[in-house]
Design a protein around this motif. Structure first.
Motif, short mmCIF file in Angstrom:
data_model
loop_
_atom_site.label_atom_id
_atom_site.label_comp_id
_atom_site.label_asym_id
_atom_site.label_seq_id
_atom_site.Cartn_x
_atom_site.Cartn_y
_atom_site.Cartn_z
N ALA A 1 -56.16 -56.08 16.32
CA ALA A 1 -56.06 -54.62 16.26
C ALA A 1 -56.10 -54.16 14.82
O ALA A 1 -55.84 -54.93 13.89
CB ALA A 1 -54.77 -54.15 16.93
N TYR A 2 -56.41 -52.90 14.64
CA TYR A 2 -56.42 -52.23 13.36
C TYR A 2 -55.33 -51.18 13.43
O TYR A 2 -55.33 -50.35 14.35
CB TYR A 2 -57.80 -51.61 13.15
N LEU A 3 -54.39 -51.19 12.51
CA LEU A 3 -53.25 -50.29 12.56
C LEU A 3 -53.22 -49.39 11.34
O LEU A 3 -53.34 -49.86 10.21
CB LEU A 3 -51.94 -51.09 12.62
N ILE A 4 -53.07 -48.11 11.59
CA ILE A 4 -52.86 -47.13 10.52
C ILE A 4 -51.49 -46.56 10.80
O ILE A 4 -51.24 -45.99 11.87
CB ILE A 4 -53.93 -46.03 10.56
N ASP A 5 -50.56 -46.75 9.85
CA ASP A 5 -49.19 -46.29 10.09
C ASP A 5 -48.69 -45.44 8.94
O ASP A 5 -49.43 -45.15 8.00
CB ASP A 5 -48.25 -47.46 10.39
N GLU A 6 -47.46 -45.01 9.04
CA GLU A 6 -46.80 -44.17 8.06
C GLU A 6 -47.51 -42.83 7.87
O GLU A 6 -47.56 -42.28 6.76
CB GLU A 6 -46.63 -44.90 6.72
N LEU A 7 -48.06 -42.29 8.95
CA LEU A 7 -48.67 -40.96 8.92
C LEU A 7 -47.58 -39.92 9.09
O LEU A 7 -46.66 -40.12 9.89
CB LEU A 7 -49.71 -40.82 10.03
N ASN B 1 -46.12 -41.84 14.44
CA ASN B 1 -46.66 -41.82 13.08
C ASN B 1 -47.69 -42.93 12.85
O ASN B 1 -47.86 -43.40 11.74
CB ASN B 1 -45.54 -41.92 12.04
N TRP B 2 -48.40 -43.33 13.92
CA TRP B 2 -49.36 -44.41 13.78
C TRP B 2 -50.50 -44.30 14.80
O TRP B 2 -50.38 -43.64 15.82
CB TRP B 2 -48.69 -45.78 13.90
N LEU B 3 -51.58 -45.00 14.47
CA LEU B 3 -52.74 -45.16 15.35
C LEU B 3 -53.08 -46.63 15.37
O LEU B 3 -53.24 -47.25 14.32
CB LEU B 3 -53.95 -44.35 14.83
N LYS B 4 -53.18 -47.20 16.57
CA LYS B 4 -53.58 -48.60 16.71
C LYS B 4 -54.91 -48.64 17.46
O LYS B 4 -55.06 -48.05 18.51
CB LYS B 4 -52.53 -49.40 17.49
N VAL B 5 -55.88 -49.34 16.86
CA VAL B 5 -57.21 -49.49 17.44
C VAL B 5 -57.34 -50.93 17.91
O VAL B 5 -57.33 -51.86 17.09
CB VAL B 5 -58.30 -49.18 16.39
N GLU B 6 -57.43 -51.11 19.21
CA GLU B 6 -57.61 -52.46 19.76
C GLU B 6 -59.06 -52.88 19.57
O GLU B 6 -59.96 -52.12 19.89
CB GLU B 6 -57.30 -52.43 21.27
N LEU B 7 -59.29 -54.05 19.07
CA LEU B 7 -60.64 -54.53 18.82
C LEU B 7 -61.18 -55.37 19.97
O LEU B 7 -62.02 -56.24 19.78
CB LEU B 7 -60.69 -55.29 17.49
N LEU B 8 -60.70 -55.08 21.17
CA LEU B 8 -61.20 -55.71 22.39
C LEU B 8 -62.11 -54.69 23.06
O LEU B 8 -61.71 -53.56 23.33
CB LEU B 8 -60.04 -56.07 23.32
#
Length: 111
Positions: A3-9, A66-73
């Motif tokens: 997964a790709y995680l963008i956090d601390e938004l 405060n985050w977005l997780k993008v599953e790479l499946l």
């Protein structure tokens, strides 16, 4: 899970990102989840063969406070289990991450 995680938004950035997701992705039936549809030209040969039964093919986007997780499946919304469900290949991964980067830029979120 890859997964790709963008956090601390912050909350304002999250609201802006959620508005962008509402406009550009498909809302899933599960709360805080979205589907990003993969273009047909990026599907693997097996995914193209299975498109009628298993498609459309998507990756999942999950949001939190405060985050977005993008599953790479890359999965088919038509079937839960099939050999065509696989981790994103290089072209698919690049396209997905480019889409996320574009949404962040459109939402004026520096990352």
């Amino acid at each position: 899970m890859r997964a790709y995680l963008i956090d601390e938004l912050n909350s304002a950035d999250m609201q802006s990102l959620l508005a962008c997701l509402e406009a550009k992705a498909v809302k899933a039936s599960v709360e805080d989840m979205y589907w990003l549809e993969i273009p047909d030209n990026l599907l693997s040969a097996e995914q193209r063969e299975h498109a009628a039964q298993c498609g459309p093919f998507v990756c999942s986007l999950e949001t939190g406070p405060n985050w977005l997780k993008v599953e790479l499946l890359i999965r088919g919304r038509g079937k839960l289990r099939c050999s065509c469900i696989a981790y994103a290949d290089q072209a698919q991964r690049e396209w997905v991450l480019d889409q996320i980067d574009a949404m962040l830029a459109e939402s004026d979120i520096p990352v």
